[in-house]
Design an enzyme around this catalytic site. Structure first.
Site, PDB file in Angstrom:
ATOM      1  N   ARG A 178      97.219  52.308  58.651  1.00  0.00           N
ATOM      2  CA  ARG A 178      96.849  53.675  58.250  1.00  0.00           C
ATOM      3  C   ARG A 178      97.271  54.694  59.313  1.00  0.00           C
ATOM      4  O   ARG A 178      96.546  55.637  59.612  1.00  0.00           O
ATOM      5  CB  ARG A 178      95.337  53.794  58.010  1.00  0.00           C
ATOM      6  CG  ARG A 178      94.793  52.958  56.865  1.00  0.00           C
ATOM      7  CD  ARG A 178      95.314  53.446  55.520  1.00  0.00           C
ATOM      8  NE  ARG A 178      94.609  52.795  54.424  1.00  0.00           N
ATOM      9  CZ  ARG A 178      94.917  51.614  53.912  1.00  0.00           C
ATOM     10  NH1 ARG A 178      95.951  50.922  54.408  1.00  0.00           N
ATOM     11  NH2 ARG A 178      94.244  51.118  52.909  1.00  0.00           N
TER      12      ARG A 178
ATOM     13  N   SER B 178      89.124  55.013  50.095  1.00  0.00           N
ATOM     14  CA  SER B 178      88.389  54.625  51.306  1.00  0.00           C
ATOM     15  C   SER B 178      88.215  55.844  52.187  1.00  0.00           C
ATOM     16  O   SER B 178      89.207  56.444  52.606  1.00  0.00           O
ATOM     17  CB  SER B 178      89.170  53.593  52.106  1.00  0.00           C
ATOM     18  OG  SER B 178      89.311  52.403  51.389  1.00  0.00           O
TER      19      SER B 178
ATOM     20  N   GLU C 275      89.270  58.117  57.257  1.00  0.00           N
ATOM     21  CA  GLU C 275      90.642  57.780  56.918  1.00  0.00           C
ATOM     22  C   GLU C 275      91.378  59.002  56.369  1.00  0.00           C
ATOM     23  O   GLU C 275      92.523  59.246  56.745  1.00  0.00           O
ATOM     24  CB  GLU C 275      90.630  56.616  55.920  1.00  0.00           C
ATOM     25  CG  GLU C 275      91.912  55.820  55.896  1.00  0.00           C
ATOM     26  CD  GLU C 275      92.796  56.262  54.764  1.00  0.00           C
ATOM     27  OE1 GLU C 275      93.938  56.660  55.055  1.00  0.00           O
ATOM     28  OE2 GLU C 275      92.364  56.218  53.608  1.00  0.00           O
TER      29      GLU C 275
HETATM   30  N1  EPU Z   1      82.525  44.779  51.188  1.00  0.00           N
HETATM   31  C1  EPU Z   1      81.165  45.022  51.287  1.00  0.00           C
HETATM   32  N2  EPU Z   1      80.623  46.004  50.509  1.00  0.00           N
HETATM   33  C2  EPU Z   1      81.351  46.735  49.633  1.00  0.00           C
HETATM   34  C3  EPU Z   1      82.737  46.482  49.517  1.00  0.00           C
HETATM   35  C4  EPU Z   1      83.308  45.504  50.311  1.00  0.00           C
HETATM   36  O1  EPU Z   1      80.454  44.384  52.050  1.00  0.00           O
HETATM   37  O2  EPU Z   1      80.791  47.622  48.975  1.00  0.00           O
HETATM   38  C5  EPU Z   1      83.118  43.753  52.072  1.00  0.00           C
HETATM   39  C6  EPU Z   1      83.339  42.475  51.346  1.00  0.00           C
HETATM   40  O3  EPU Z   1      82.907  41.424  52.164  1.00  0.00           O
HETATM   41  C7  EPU Z   1      84.841  42.386  51.155  1.00  0.00           C
HETATM   42  C8  EPU Z   1      85.364  43.188  52.346  1.00  0.00           C
HETATM   43  O4  EPU Z   1      84.358  44.193  52.559  1.00  0.00           O
HETATM   44  O5  EPU Z   1      85.278  41.074  51.217  1.00  0.00           O
HETATM   45  C9  EPU Z   1      86.692  43.834  52.083  1.00  0.00           C
HETATM   46  O6  EPU Z   1      86.602  44.653  50.909  1.00  0.00           O
HETATM   47  P1  EPU Z   1      87.914  45.118  50.094  1.00  0.00           P
HETATM   48  O7  EPU Z   1      88.728  43.938  49.722  1.00  0.00           O
HETATM   49  O8  EPU Z   1      87.485  46.035  49.037  1.00  0.00           O
HETATM   50  O9  EPU Z   1      88.790  45.857  51.178  1.00  0.00           O
HETATM   51  P2  EPU Z   1      88.438  46.999  52.214  1.00  0.00           P
HETATM   52  O10 EPU Z   1      88.814  46.481  53.557  1.00  0.00           O
HETATM   53  O11 EPU Z   1      87.055  47.499  52.065  1.00  0.00           O
HETATM   54  C10 EPU Z   1      90.859  47.984  52.157  1.00  0.00           C
HETATM   55  C11 EPU Z   1      91.525  49.323  52.038  1.00  0.00           C
HETATM   56  C12 EPU Z   1      91.580  49.786  50.596  1.00  0.00           C
HETATM   57  C13 EPU Z   1      92.321  48.744  49.787  1.00  0.00           C
HETATM   58  C14 EPU Z   1      91.589  47.406  49.931  1.00  0.00           C
HETATM   59  C15 EPU Z   1      92.288  46.289  49.230  1.00  0.00           C
HETATM   60  C16 EPU Z   1      91.105  50.487  54.140  1.00  0.00           C
HETATM   61  C17 EPU Z   1      90.396  51.610  54.805  1.00  0.00           C
HETATM   62  N3  EPU Z   1      90.840  50.319  52.858  1.00  0.00           N
HETATM   63  O12 EPU Z   1      89.498  48.151  51.806  1.00  0.00           O
HETATM   64  O13 EPU Z   1      92.331  50.990  50.572  1.00  0.00           O
HETATM   65  O14 EPU Z   1      92.410  49.106  48.418  1.00  0.00           O
HETATM   66  O15 EPU Z   1      91.505  47.053  51.328  1.00  0.00           O
HETATM   67  O16 EPU Z   1      93.445  45.981  49.936  1.00  0.00           O
HETATM   68  O17 EPU Z   1      91.896  49.795  54.766  1.00  0.00           O
HETATM   69  C18 EPU Z   1      92.181  53.372  50.654  1.00  0.00           C
HETATM   70  O18 EPU Z   1      92.761  53.320  51.752  1.00  0.00           O
HETATM   71  O19 EPU Z   1      91.858  54.476  50.136  1.00  0.00           O
HETATM   72  C19 EPU Z   1      91.847  52.140  49.962  1.00  0.00           C
HETATM   73  C20 EPU Z   1      91.129  52.131  48.839  1.00  0.00           C
END
Ligand code: EPU
Length: 349
Positions: free
Chosen positions: A173, A246, A342
């Protein structure tokens, strides 16, 4: 009376323009001047207006990664340039795309043409010109992997610059454009897309989703379909409830701190990084701090995904920003980890 728009040929100017329809958090802020640019060649002329030259400038794509914490007392430059040009179509196609094209349209077009690479990045809101700035990424792929160069107007040197991938200094990012804010205005992005690649199925449920679809030899468009299903299930739709995806980055901490946190909270997701540091799940931290689904007035954290700041209706930018800061403070007090926003936050006091 709606504000008056003056067409200048290649761009249009509006004073005191409403921005509510131009940011996906649906903040009802205004711009002192709005410039809608359709022809990138007119950019130097536009920037030369004394009223533009002497005031702050905010470049806007779809406004899907932006929090307007107050009215913008300067010029909002809305990039509305269009065009996709295939420059060379061998095993790897070279494709130049105007900054104002919608990212998701480009991804779908590329898959339709039989190019691989962008399938994991389907359904991300925003424009092509915004993609390199925060190096959009999802499901184990980042835009930077396929960006060959970025064309931009260099406001300091007053000339067109072509920055190759190395010069863009891409990170998680992150890019040069975040480190030299205001210097470059991205006008086009050149991609190098292969006809095929090893598909990325390992991240966050893609393989399982593809299997659920009954596909055993997935093509890029199957992966795209799986990502559409996952995203639609997990992330709130900005067309339904105001949000900017995010709102917090996943924090990267040193390995010792990650290990200590992991010892206290064995369920905390931790992703080791190439440099020995560790990326933590911000969503997990926010949810564990009890903030998922919480709200104050119309500003809140989504009950679907803890990373997403939402506007339930009439929240102002200042209210959303105050709520986001409360989230940062609560997570810091509870876990000793400082979350960073972000999106671009403009006009924070
Ligand atoms: N989780 C929670 N609570 C929640 C959601 C997630 O505890 O409400 C935990 C879960 O354990 C899950 C982990 O967080 O396994 C990761 O969640 P997720 O796969 O949704 O990925 P993220 O790291 O939260 C990132 C990106 C997203 C992208 C997803 C999928 C960033 C800041 N965000 O989210 O990007 O879609 O991975 O690759 O890196 C964005 O940048 O706007 C965005 C949506």
């Amino acid at each position: 009376m709606p504000p008056e728009k003056t067409d200048m040929g290649g761009y249009a100017l509006t004073e005191n323009a409403p921005l509510a329809a131009r940011n996906t958090l649906r903040v009802n802020a205004r711009a002192h001047l709005l410039a809608e640019l359709r022809d990138a060649a007119k950019l130097p002329e536009l920037l030369d207006f004394p009223a533009v030259r002497n005031a702050p400038l905010l470049v806007l794509g779809e406004g899907s990664n932006l929090l307007l914490a107050s009215d913008f007392d300067g010029t909002v430059l809305a990039m509305e340039t269009r065009g996709v040009q295939v420059e060379q179509d061998g095993d790897v196609a070279r494709i130049a795309v105007a900054a104002g094209e919608r990212w998701d349209d480009f991804v779908r077009w590329s898959l339709g043409q039989g190019y691989a690479g962008l399938e994991n990045l389907i359904l991300i809101p925003g424009t092509v010109g915004a993609a390199p700035i925060q190096n959009i990424g999802a499901y184990g792929t980042e835009a930077a992997e396929f960006i060959e160069s970025v064309e931009a107007w260099d406001t300091r040197e007053r000339r067109v610059a072509r920055l190759d991938r190395a010069a863009c200094a891409f990170g998680y990012r992150d890019s040069l454009f975040k480190h030299e804010p205001g210097r470059y205005i991205v006008t086009a992005v050149r991609f190098a897309l292969p006809r095929s690649r090893e598909l990325r199925l390992d991240y966050a449920g893609i393989r399982e989703e593809v299997a659920r679809m009954g596909v055993d030899k997935p093509a890029p468009y199957h992966v795209a379909e799986a990502v559409v299903r996952l995203r639609t299930r997990k992330l709130p739709d900005p067309a339904v409830i105001g949000n900017a995806g995010s709102f917090f980055k996943n924090p990267v901490v040193d390995a010792a701190q990650a290990a200590a946190l992991r010892q206290q909270h064995p369920e905390l997701p931790v992703w080791p990084q190439a440099d020995g540091r560790s990326k933590l799940s911000a969503a997990w931290l926010i949810e564990a701090a009890g903030l998922k689904g919480q709200r104050e007035g119309d500003a809140g954290i989504s009950n679907r995904h803890a990373l997403v700041l939402v506007n339930h209706g009439q929240a102002s930018g200042a209210e959303l920003w105050a709520f986001a800061q409360q989230v940062i403070a609560t997570v810091a007090a509870r876990f000793g980890v400082r979350l960073e926003p972000e999106p671009v936050v403009v006009g924070a006091r």
